[in-house]
Design a protein around this motif. Sequence first.
Motif, PDB file in Angstrom:
ATOM      1  N   GLY A  16       0.808  -1.212   0.000  1.00 32.97           N
ATOM      2  CA  GLY A  16       0.000   0.000   0.000  1.00 32.97           C
ATOM      3  C   GLY A  16       0.839   1.258   0.000  1.00 32.97           C
ATOM      4  N   SER A  17       0.149   2.389   0.111  1.00 30.78           N
ATOM      5  CA  SER A  17       0.806   3.698   0.053  1.00 30.78           C
ATOM      6  C   SER A  17       0.356   4.582   1.199  1.00 30.78           C
ATOM      7  N   LEU A  18       1.249   5.491   1.574  1.00 32.51           N
ATOM      8  CA  LEU A  18       0.944   6.546   2.528  1.00 32.51           C
ATOM      9  C   LEU A  18       1.660   7.805   2.083  1.00 32.51           C
ATOM     10  N   ARG A  19       1.107   8.950   2.459  1.00 32.25           N
ATOM     11  CA  ARG A  19       1.758  10.226   2.172  1.00 32.25           C
ATOM     12  C   ARG A  19       1.931  10.989   3.476  1.00 32.25           C
ATOM     13  N   LEU A  20       3.180  11.195   3.845  1.00 33.38           N
ATOM     14  CA  LEU A  20       3.484  11.968   5.031  1.00 33.38           C
ATOM     15  C   LEU A  20       3.671  13.433   4.662  1.00 33.38           C
ATOM     16  N   SER A  21       3.270  14.295   5.570  1.00 33.81           N
ATOM     17  CA  SER A  21       3.467  15.723   5.370  1.00 33.81           C
ATOM     18  C   SER A  21       4.151  16.321   6.595  1.00 33.81           C
ATOM     19  N   CYS A  22       4.893  17.374   6.361  1.00 33.26           N
ATOM     20  CA  CYS A  22       5.577  18.083   7.443  1.00 33.26           C
ATOM     21  C   CYS A  22       5.347  19.566   7.235  1.00 33.26           C
ATOM     22  N   ALA A  23       4.672  20.154   8.179  1.00 26.31           N
ATOM     23  CA  ALA A  23       4.406  21.590   8.117  1.00 26.31           C
ATOM     24  C   ALA A  23       5.406  22.317   9.001  1.00 26.31           C
ATOM     25  N   THR A  24       5.991  23.366   8.450  1.00 27.53           N
ATOM     26  CA  THR A  24       6.972  24.132   9.213  1.00 27.53           C
ATOM     27  C   THR A  24       6.422  25.521   9.530  1.00 27.53           C
ATOM     28  N   SER A  25       6.858  26.064  10.629  1.00 30.24           N
ATOM     29  CA  SER A  25       6.434  27.395  11.032  1.00 30.24           C
ATOM     30  C   SER A  25       7.493  28.404  10.653  1.00 30.24           C
ATOM     31  N   GLY A  26       7.073  29.577  10.280  1.00 31.61           N
ATOM     32  CA  GLY A  26       8.039  30.626  10.003  1.00 31.61           C
ATOM     33  C   GLY A  26       8.527  30.612   8.572  1.00 31.61           C
ATOM     34  N   VAL A  48      16.171   8.590   5.492  1.00 33.20           N
ATOM     35  CA  VAL A  48      15.212   8.087   4.498  1.00 33.20           C
ATOM     36  C   VAL A  48      15.320   8.891   3.204  1.00 33.20           C
ATOM     37  N   ALA A  49      15.137  10.214   3.306  1.00 32.95           N
ATOM     38  CA  ALA A  49      15.139  11.063   2.112  1.00 32.95           C
ATOM     39  C   ALA A  49      15.397  12.506   2.516  1.00 32.95           C
ATOM     40  N   ALA A  50      15.886  13.290   1.556  1.00 34.83           N
ATOM     41  CA  ALA A  50      16.132  14.707   1.818  1.00 34.83           C
ATOM     42  C   ALA A  50      15.958  15.498   0.535  1.00 34.83           C
ATOM     43  N   ILE A  51      15.684  16.789   0.704  1.00 33.84           N
ATOM     44  CA  ILE A  51      15.525  17.692  -0.434  1.00 33.84           C
ATOM     45  C   ILE A  51      16.221  19.003  -0.097  1.00 33.84           C
ATOM     46  N   VAL A  64      14.827   2.737   0.068  1.00 28.91           N
ATOM     47  CA  VAL A  64      13.540   3.323  -0.330  1.00 28.91           C
ATOM     48  C   VAL A  64      13.586   3.902  -1.735  1.00 28.91           C
ATOM     49  N   ASN A  65      14.755   3.965  -2.334  1.00 26.23           N
ATOM     50  CA  ASN A  65      14.907   4.559  -3.666  1.00 26.23           C
ATOM     51  C   ASN A  65      14.012   3.833  -4.673  1.00 26.23           C
ATOM     52  N   GLY A  66      13.236   4.622  -5.391  1.00 22.54           N
ATOM     53  CA  GLY A  66      12.321   4.047  -6.365  1.00 22.54           C
ATOM     54  C   GLY A  66      10.929   3.794  -5.810  1.00 22.54           C
ATOM     55  N   ARG A  67      10.784   3.824  -4.494  1.00 22.40           N
ATOM     56  CA  ARG A  67       9.468   3.613  -3.862  1.00 22.40           C
ATOM     57  C   ARG A  67       8.951   4.881  -3.186  1.00 22.40           C
ATOM     58  N   PHE A  68       9.865   5.687  -2.646  1.00 24.58           N
ATOM     59  CA  PHE A  68       9.501   6.907  -1.922  1.00 24.58           C
ATOM     60  C   PHE A  68       9.880   8.123  -2.751  1.00 24.58           C
ATOM     61  N   THR A  69       9.106   9.191  -2.597  1.00 27.49           N
ATOM     62  CA  THR A  69       9.400  10.453  -3.270  1.00 27.49           C
ATOM     63  C   THR A  69       9.223  11.602  -2.294  1.00 27.49           C
ATOM     64  N   ILE A  70      10.257  12.428  -2.172  1.00 22.39           N
ATOM     65  CA  ILE A  70      10.192  13.612  -1.319  1.00 22.39           C
ATOM     66  C   ILE A  70       9.952  14.833  -2.204  1.00 22.39           C
ATOM     67  N   SER A  71       9.134  15.747  -1.714  1.00 17.47           N
ATOM     68  CA  SER A  71       8.845  16.940  -2.512  1.00 17.47           C
ATOM     69  C   SER A  71       8.497  18.091  -1.570  1.00 17.47           C
ATOM     70  N   LEU A  81       6.340  13.278   1.867  1.00 17.55           N
ATOM     71  CA  LEU A  81       7.018  12.024   1.553  1.00 17.55           C
ATOM     72  C   LEU A  81       5.964  11.044   1.068  1.00 17.55           C
ATOM     73  N   GLN A  82       5.938  10.816  -0.226  1.00 10.71           N
ATOM     74  CA  GLN A  82       5.024   9.840  -0.812  1.00 10.71           C
ATOM     75  C   GLN A  82       5.680   8.469  -0.726  1.00 10.71           C
ATOM     76  N   MET A  83       5.018   7.548  -0.064  1.00 14.23           N
ATOM     77  CA  MET A  83       5.591   6.218   0.147  1.00 14.23           C
ATOM     78  C   MET A  83       4.714   5.185  -0.540  1.00 14.23           C
ATOM     79  N   ASN A  84       5.258   4.533  -1.543  1.00 14.55           N
ATOM     80  CA  ASN A  84       4.544   3.506  -2.299  1.00 14.55           C
ATOM     81  C   ASN A  84       5.188   2.149  -2.085  1.00 14.55           C
ATOM     82  N   SER A  85       4.461   1.111  -2.434  1.00  9.28           N
ATOM     83  CA  SER A  85       4.968  -0.268  -2.330  1.00  9.28           C
ATOM     84  C   SER A  85       5.570  -0.517  -0.950  1.00  9.28           C
ATOM     85  N   LEU A  86       4.827  -0.151   0.060  1.00  6.06           N
ATOM     86  CA  LEU A  86       5.343  -0.255   1.421  1.00  6.06           C
ATOM     87  C   LEU A  86       5.565  -1.704   1.831  1.00  6.06           C
ATOM     88  N   LYS A  87       6.595  -1.890   2.637  1.00  4.33           N
ATOM     89  CA  LYS A  87       6.976  -3.208   3.123  1.00  4.33           C
ATOM     90  C   LYS A  87       6.924  -3.217   4.655  1.00  4.33           C
TER      91      LYS A  87
END
Length: 128
Positions: A16-26, A48-51, A64-71, A81-87
């Motif tokens: 399955g898939s999940l999408r994590l979000s991180c909200a920053t202040s300021g 895991v990942a960085a941008i 996670v390369n190829g399964r997760f996408t950070i944006s 963090l879009q997480m697909n093909s979760l294990k």
Amino acid sequence: QVQLVESGGGLVQAGGSLRLSCATSGRTAISYAMGWFRQAPGKEREFVAAITWNGDSTYYADSVNGRFTISRGNAKNTVHLQMNSLKPEDTAVYYCAAGRIYSSPAHHYRQAPQYDYWGQGTQVTVSS
């Protein structure tokens, strides 16, 4: 001071898939590199990942390369963090982090001490 709040964790079946979000202040958070780390029970926190601050480059752990996408969100003060093909081995608490990392070697983005601010974490559980 930058505050980070993660959301989007939960329980999902393998594949399955999940999408994590991180909200920053300021507005200063817009100019920070952002990363995701995770920590499973009994294990050390791992990258895991960085941008980059401008979104031009992304970095991923081999696992996670190829399964997760950070944006970055359109407002630049959110990161996803879009997480697909979760294990089942992806099960962990996921942490968002912000750091003043600029023009650095790629490996700096993978190092937790390079990040200045951390969120409280969100649980991701993948059932088999």
